[in-house]
Design a protein around this motif. Structure first.
Motif, mmCIF file in Angstrom:
data_model
loop_
_atom_site.group_PDB
_atom_site.id
_atom_site.type_symbol
_atom_site.label_atom_id
_atom_site.label_comp_id
_atom_site.label_asym_id
_atom_site.label_seq_id
_atom_site.Cartn_x
_atom_site.Cartn_y
_atom_site.Cartn_z
ATOM 1 N N ALA A 116 0.830 -1.198 0.000
ATOM 2 C CA ALA A 116 0.000 0.000 0.000
ATOM 3 C C ALA A 116 0.866 1.250 0.000
ATOM 4 O O ALA A 116 1.907 1.293 0.654
ATOM 5 N N LYS A 117 0.432 2.285 -0.735
ATOM 6 C CA LYS A 117 1.195 3.528 -0.799
ATOM 7 C C LYS A 117 1.295 4.211 0.554
ATOM 8 O O LYS A 117 2.240 4.943 0.827
ATOM 9 N N GLY A 118 0.305 3.966 1.425
ATOM 10 C CA GLY A 118 0.322 4.590 2.734
ATOM 11 C C GLY A 118 1.497 4.169 3.589
ATOM 12 O O GLY A 118 1.848 4.849 4.567
ATOM 13 N N SER A 119 2.137 3.060 3.209
ATOM 14 C CA SER A 119 3.281 2.573 3.974
ATOM 15 C C SER A 119 4.516 3.453 3.780
ATOM 16 O O SER A 119 5.482 3.336 4.529
ATOM 17 N N TYR A 120 4.476 4.328 2.776
ATOM 18 C CA TYR A 120 5.634 5.176 2.493
ATOM 19 C C TYR A 120 5.987 6.033 3.704
ATOM 20 O O TYR A 120 7.136 6.025 4.178
ATOM 21 N N LYS A 121 4.998 6.761 4.219
ATOM 22 C CA LYS A 121 5.255 7.645 5.354
ATOM 23 C C LYS A 121 5.196 6.921 6.691
ATOM 24 O O LYS A 121 5.967 7.240 7.603
ATOM 25 N N SER A 122 4.286 5.940 6.794
ATOM 26 C CA SER A 122 4.083 5.298 8.093
ATOM 27 C C SER A 122 5.137 4.248 8.426
ATOM 28 O O SER A 122 5.454 4.023 9.594
ATOM 29 N N LYS A 123 5.712 3.602 7.407
ATOM 30 C CA LYS A 123 6.639 2.506 7.656
ATOM 31 C C LYS A 123 8.016 2.712 7.011
ATOM 32 O O LYS A 123 9.057 2.616 7.666
ATOM 33 N N PHE A 124 7.997 3.010 5.687
ATOM 34 C CA PHE A 124 9.249 3.002 4.932
ATOM 35 C C PHE A 124 10.188 4.139 5.344
ATOM 36 O O PHE A 124 11.376 3.907 5.596
ATOM 37 N N LEU A 125 9.695 5.379 5.400
ATOM 38 C CA LEU A 125 10.561 6.499 5.754
ATOM 39 C C LEU A 125 11.150 6.371 7.162
ATOM 40 O O LEU A 125 12.353 6.592 7.342
ATOM 41 N N PRO A 126 10.352 5.989 8.174
ATOM 42 C CA PRO A 126 10.946 5.794 9.505
ATOM 43 C C PRO A 126 12.010 4.699 9.519
ATOM 44 O O PRO A 126 13.037 4.822 10.188
ATOM 45 N N LEU A 127 11.763 3.620 8.748
ATOM 46 C CA LEU A 127 12.726 2.516 8.693
ATOM 47 C C LEU A 127 14.045 2.991 8.074
ATOM 48 O O LEU A 127 15.134 2.737 8.612
ATOM 49 N N LEU A 128 13.956 3.714 6.950
ATOM 50 C CA LEU A 128 15.165 4.217 6.290
ATOM 51 C C LEU A 128 15.890 5.230 7.163
ATOM 52 O O LEU A 128 17.115 5.250 7.216
ATOM 53 N N SER A 129 15.137 6.065 7.832
ATOM 54 C CA SER A 129 15.738 7.083 8.690
ATOM 55 C C SER A 129 16.592 6.446 9.775
ATOM 56 O O SER A 129 17.729 6.873 10.019
ATOM 57 N N LYS A 130 16.070 5.412 10.393
ATOM 58 C CA LYS A 130 16.806 4.749 11.460
ATOM 59 C C LYS A 130 18.054 4.061 10.915
ATOM 60 O O LYS A 130 19.134 4.125 11.523
ATOM 61 N N ALA A 131 17.932 3.399 9.760
ATOM 62 C CA ALA A 131 19.077 2.707 9.165
ATOM 63 C C ALA A 131 20.166 3.693 8.763
ATOM 64 O O ALA A 131 21.360 3.446 8.976
ATOM 65 N N ARG A 132 19.783 4.845 8.189
ATOM 66 C CA ARG A 132 20.762 5.834 7.726
ATOM 67 C C ARG A 132 21.466 6.510 8.900
ATOM 68 O O ARG A 132 22.669 6.753 8.854
ATOM 69 N N LYS A 133 20.703 6.824 9.931
ATOM 70 C CA LYS A 133 21.301 7.478 11.094
ATOM 71 C C LYS A 133 22.253 6.556 11.844
ATOM 72 O O LYS A 133 23.210 7.008 12.484
ATOM 73 N N ASN A 134 21.998 5.242 11.757
ATOM 74 C CA ASN A 134 22.836 4.277 12.454
ATOM 75 C C ASN A 134 23.885 3.625 11.550
ATOM 76 O O ASN A 134 24.572 2.691 11.968
ATOM 77 N N PHE A 135 23.983 4.092 10.299
ATOM 78 C CA PHE A 135 24.975 3.567 9.348
ATOM 79 C C PHE A 135 24.871 2.041 9.248
ATOM 80 O O PHE A 135 25.875 1.323 9.232
ATOM 81 N N TYR A 136 23.641 1.568 9.161
ATOM 82 C CA TYR A 136 23.422 0.120 9.128
ATOM 83 C C TYR A 136 23.538 -0.423 7.698
ATOM 84 O O TYR A 136 22.950 0.118 6.761
#
Length: 274
Positions: free
Chosen positions: A44-64
């Motif tokens: 679902a497109k709604g997962s972009y803001k609710s799931k995908f962006l938070p997931l990427l944000s955490k991975a990028r900030k933690n250099f995962y």
């Protein structure tokens, strides 16, 4: 505490990284999400803001897993650098020589002057990478009155300056809005533009969803997004269409002439200034 995502999250991040590394240009989070949407990772497109962006944000900030704060492109923000300059007179003169580059008109050997317009502004990097010496105009929805007026005046200038037939190549989504956006814009632009031009919609067009096996938007059945195209297909469609109106080898001819002139001018400046 070290970032330790779940097995499901690791799978998503690994798939996203593999998709990102499959193309030779920078991509936005939006494009990456659409690719995962089409591959079934998300439904679902709604997962972009609710799931995908938070997931990427955490991975990028933690250099995962190879993710960093600079991994994805950001087309919305630019630094305003100020206060710089030359060290002294010699530095200034040397910069004049270094920067002396002849920029030739790349369309002077062409039979048309072309511009490429596209709806999916998130795909700016893709169109930049697969085209050269062609003016790009992102729409990203209905363009403003001011934007359309500027286009009309730009096309008038181009027709006068280049003295060639003007051709507009358009790429947009296959949905009711994506089909009407360029039609509405073109009506106003033609009314305000004294120069004639040809408008060619290269895609997505009815039937392309079957021709290119595009998965429909799960939130809006029967509609298809440009971002859903695989990179190989998008490249083929963009480059094949351009070749209908422009000769890439003639761009290279202008580049060669530009290098030769630049070399001669730098030699003259060096002899005169240093």
């Amino acid at each position: 505490m070290a970032y330790n995502p779940s097995a499901e999250t690791r799978k998503i991040l690994d798939e996203a990284m593999a998709t990102l590394q499959s193309v030779p240009y920078e991509v936005t989070a939006r494009w990456l999400f659409y690719q995962l949407l089409q591959s079934g990772i998300y439904s679902a497109k709604g997962s972009y803001k609710s799931k995908f962006l938070p997931l990427l944000s955490k991975a990028r900030k933690n250099f995962y897993g190879g993710w960093t704060p600079k991994t994805l492109a950001d087309d919305t923000r630019q630094a305003m650098r100020r206060g710089g300059g030359y060290r002294d007179e010699t530095d200034f003169i040397e910069s004049i020589i270094d920067d002396a580059t002849c920029i030739l008109n790349k369309h002077q050997h062409q039979k048309n002057y072309c511009e490429l317009w596209f709806e999916a502004k998130a795909m700016k990097s893709q169109f930049e990478y697969y085209t050269k010496h062609i003016t790009l105009r992102p729409f990203g929805g209905d363009p403003s009155i001011n934007y359309k007026w500027e286009i009309a005046k730009d096309l008038e200038w181009a027709a006068r300056y280049y003295g060639l037939p003007v051709v507009i190549i358009y790429f947009g989504d296959l949905d009711p809005k994506g089909l009407t956006i360029p039609e509405s814009a073109i009506r106003d632009i033609r009314e305000w533009c004294s120069a004639d031009f040809t408008f060619f919609r290269a895609g997505l067009n009815p039937g392309d969803e079957h021709k290119y096996n595009i998965q429909e938007n799960p939130d809006r059945p029967g509609t298809f997004q440009w971002e859903a195209l695989g990179d190989t297909t998008a490249k083929e469609l963009i480059t094949r269409t351009i070749k209908k109106f422009l000769d890439v080898d003639l761009f290279k001819k202008a580049e060669d002439e530009q290098r030769q002139i630049t070399h001669r001018v730098k030699a003259k400046l060096t002899a005169a200034l240093l």
